[in-house]
Structure formats: C-alpha cells, structure tokens
Design a protein around this motif. Structure first.
Motif, PDB file in Angstrom:
ATOM      1  N   GLN A   1       0.822  -1.202   0.000  1.00  0.00           N
ATOM      2  CA  GLN A   1       0.000   0.000   0.000  1.00  0.00           C
ATOM      3  C   GLN A   1       0.861   1.259   0.000  1.00  0.00           C
ATOM      4  OE1 GLN A   1      -2.315  -1.053   3.514  1.00  0.00           O
ATOM      5  NE2 GLN A   1      -4.140  -1.345   2.247  1.00  0.00           N
ATOM      6  N   ARG A   2       2.020   1.205   0.650  1.00  0.00           N
ATOM      7  CA  ARG A   2       2.913   2.369   0.688  1.00  0.00           C
ATOM      8  C   ARG A   2       4.129   2.194  -0.227  1.00  0.00           C
ATOM      9  NH1 ARG A   2       3.366   3.442   7.173  1.00  0.00           N
ATOM     10  NH2 ARG A   2       4.198   1.315   7.056  1.00  0.00           N
TER      11      ARG A   2
ATOM     12  N   LYS B   1      -0.081  -5.987  10.406  1.00  0.00           N
ATOM     13  CA  LYS B   1      -0.083  -4.526  10.518  1.00  0.00           C
ATOM     14  C   LYS B   1      -0.379  -4.122  11.963  1.00  0.00           C
ATOM     15  CE  LYS B   1      -2.057  -2.116   7.275  1.00  0.00           C
ATOM     16  NZ  LYS B   1      -3.073  -1.432   6.437  1.00  0.00           N
TER      17      LYS B   1
ATOM     18  N   GLU C   1      -1.251  -0.843  14.154  1.00  0.00           N
ATOM     19  CA  GLU C   1      -1.678   0.550  14.040  1.00  0.00           C
ATOM     20  C   GLU C   1      -0.918   1.443  15.017  1.00  0.00           C
ATOM     21  OE1 GLU C   1      -3.588   1.539  11.733  1.00  0.00           O
ATOM     22  OE2 GLU C   1      -4.377  -0.386  11.003  1.00  0.00           O
ATOM     23  N   GLU C   2      -0.546   2.610  14.521  1.00  0.00           N
ATOM     24  CA  GLU C   2       0.097   3.635  15.341  1.00  0.00           C
ATOM     25  C   GLU C   2      -0.850   4.827  15.450  1.00  0.00           C
ATOM     26  OE1 GLU C   2       3.386   3.605  16.718  1.00  0.00           O
ATOM     27  OE2 GLU C   2       3.323   1.457  16.297  1.00  0.00           O
ATOM     28  N   GLU C   3      -0.359   5.943  15.983  1.00  0.00           N
ATOM     29  CA  GLU C   3      -1.185   7.143  16.095  1.00  0.00           C
ATOM     30  C   GLU C   3      -1.473   7.722  14.712  1.00  0.00           C
ATOM     31  OE1 GLU C   3       0.704   9.911  18.632  1.00  0.00           O
ATOM     32  OE2 GLU C   3       0.566   8.650  20.431  1.00  0.00           O
ATOM     33  N   GLY C   4      -2.687   8.205  14.543  1.00  0.00           N
ATOM     34  CA  GLY C   4      -3.083   8.746  13.259  1.00  0.00           C
ATOM     35  C   GLY C   4      -3.228   7.653  12.222  1.00  0.00           C
ATOM     36  N   ASP C   5      -2.712   7.917  11.030  1.00  0.00           N
ATOM     37  CA  ASP C   5      -2.783   6.946   9.940  1.00  0.00           C
ATOM     38  C   ASP C   5      -1.506   6.131   9.812  1.00  0.00           C
ATOM     39  OD1 ASP C   5      -5.326   7.838   9.320  1.00  0.00           O
ATOM     40  OD2 ASP C   5      -4.592   9.354   7.891  1.00  0.00           O
ATOM     41  N   ASP C   6      -0.565   6.340  10.693  1.00  0.00           N
ATOM     42  CA  ASP C   6       0.704   5.623  10.612  1.00  0.00           C
ATOM     43  C   ASP C   6       0.550   4.204  11.157  1.00  0.00           C
ATOM     44  OD1 ASP C   6       3.306   5.211  10.022  1.00  0.00           O
ATOM     45  OD2 ASP C   6       4.121   6.148  11.826  1.00  0.00           O
ATOM     46  N   TYR C   7       1.407   3.319  10.705  1.00  0.00           N
ATOM     47  CA  TYR C   7       1.390   1.944  11.191  1.00  0.00           C
ATOM     48  C   TYR C   7       2.747   1.300  10.933  1.00  0.00           C
ATOM     49  CZ  TYR C   7       0.595   0.720   6.251  1.00  0.00           C
ATOM     50  OH  TYR C   7       0.704   0.593   4.898  1.00  0.00           O
TER      51      TYR C   7
END
Length: 270
Positions: free
Chosen positions: A178-179, A219, A221-227
């Motif tokens: 995806q990235r 995956k 999940e981190e804060e916001g949209d970061d992971y």
C-alpha cells in the motif's frame, strides 16, 4: 421292567443333548424343537401334538456397528498424519541454524507469483529461473531490523562477487504494498545496492506469495494513519530451479551469510 426302561432313559438323554446342541449351534433366529421326554407325553404315551420350545438367541450385530466407527477412526488418524507431515516440512519462522541451516529438499514451500518490479514490469517466478536468488521479505518503512537485513544481504552478495566471482541475485519483496510503490522501492533500494530487485504489486498477490513462503506479517496501528508491520524477517536462498534450499534468520551477519551461501553452492556443484 429294567429292560423296557433303558430305551426310555436313553431317548431322554439323547433329546437333552440335542436340545443343548441347538442352543449352542442353532440359528440366530427363533427356533422350534420337539421334546419327546417323559414330561411331554400325554396319558396315552404319545407325544403332544405341538410341544414347542422357544429359544431366543441374540442375533449378531450388523456390519455397520463395526465398520462406521472404524472408518471414523481411520479418517481422524489420516488427518493427524497429514497435519504432522505438514508441520515437519514447514520451516520455522524467523529461525536459522548457523551450523547447518534449514535444508529443504524440493519445492516444499514457495510457488508461482506475479508481481511488478521498480520499473513497473511484470515479474513472475519464470523470470528468476536459471539464477541463484537471495530472497527477502520486508518493507521500506521498517525502523530497524528491515534496513539491517537489506544491508547484510547487499554486503554478502558484494563479497561473493568480489572474492569468489559468484553472482547471486538479491530480491526484495515488500509486505507493505500500500505504501511501497515501484518508485518508493526504487529510491529505497538504491541506497543499499542498485543490484537488488524490488517487487511489489496488489495486496492480494503480495499476501499470497508471503503465505506460500510461510512469511508472517501483521499490521500494527500507530497514532493517526501511521502503522508498522511485524514480520518474521526470513531470508531464503533459491537454486536455479526456484527451489528453496536454505533459510537464514536475523542472527547472520554479512560474512556468515556469504560463507553459508558459498558453502551451499559448492555442495550443490559437488
């Protein structure tokens, strides 16, 4: 009179023995038998018209009583054997043995794939045939282990080519498609070694290839949209027939990796 009584008792004895044999060896269904003993005679000394002796012997169980449970037990046993064999064939995730490594005979894991490289060209397993391949699954946003493993791979292939004139193709497959676009992969791998082939593609295609190679990733999940992506960080050595012959864990440095690859190539040639 003694003489007349002897046939009577003899007849009674034979009747009793016959009745006993019927009970032991007779058919499984209800049977009928005439008893001509003393108790069955009427007043005229003749046997009664229809003295029946009912003997009930339990019928044998049907074949289904034994075959069905046996078939179920056989099915369970067969399933357990398949599961055991599959567990034996799988390479432990994230593990490697410095002394002997994980040797795998034949294409036990792996399989066909269709991805794209950093130039947006379609790449399948057929494009890699005929070459020795060092295959690693990672992602460009990995903060620590990923870059270290890519660096180890790059230095190992450089040592093999410089000191032993042995060419091994390094391949980096992203587990974060995806990235990791083709342009992102190209810029990232260029920092380590331009000889590294980067592969990405649709999420389903990447997931299928990772599963076929028994690569664990998840995956986080981190804060916001970061992971972040947790991964087993396995590195495989494939022979020119695209068969995995060795698995390396994160405990290998570049010298140990190069020596192990060289040893495997010499063993195959001999």
């Amino acid at each position: 009179m003694p003489i007349s009584r002897f046939p009577f008792f003899s007849s009674k004895r034979r009747s009793s023995e016959a009745f006993s044999l019927l009970r032991r060896f007779g058919p499984s269904k209800r049977i009928q038998s005439c008893n001509y003993g003393k108790s069955s005679r009427n007043g005229n000394g003749k046997p009664e018209s229809n003295p029946l002796v009912n003997v009930d012997i339990q019928a044998p169980r049907s074949w289904g009583t034994y075959v069905i449970p046996g078939a179920l037990l056989g099915f369970v046993g067969l399933a357990a054997i398949f599961h055991y064999n599959d567990e034996r064939r799988a390479i432990p995730k994230g593990q490697g043995n410095k002394s002997s490594g994980n040797f795998v005979k034949g294409p036990i894991i792996g399989g066909p794939f269709t991805l794209i490289d950093t130039e947006n060209q379609t790449i399948t397993e057929r494009n890699l045939r005929g070459k020795w391949v060092l295959l690693y699954f990672g992602y460009t946003s990995s903060p620590d282990v990923g870059p270290e493993q890519v660096q180890v791979m790059a230095k190992a292939i450089d040592k093999l080519e410089a000191k032993h004139t042995i060419k091994v193709l390094p391949v980096f497959v992203t587990i974060d498609p995806q990235r990791d676009t083709p342009s992102q992969l190209r810029a990232y791998l260029k920092e380590f070694d331009p000889r590294i082939t980067g592969l990405t593609g649709p999420v389903s295609a990447v997931r299928q290839m990772a599963q076929e190679h028994r690569i664990y990733f998840k995956k986080v999940e981190e804060e916001g949209d970061d992971y972040l992506v947790e991964s087993s960080h396995n590195m495989y050595l494939l022979n020119p027939n695209m068969e995995i012959v060795r698995c390396f864990g994160v405990e290998y440095n570049e010298d140990e990796l190069a020596d192990a690859v060289l040893k495997e190539l010499k063993r195959t040639q001999n």
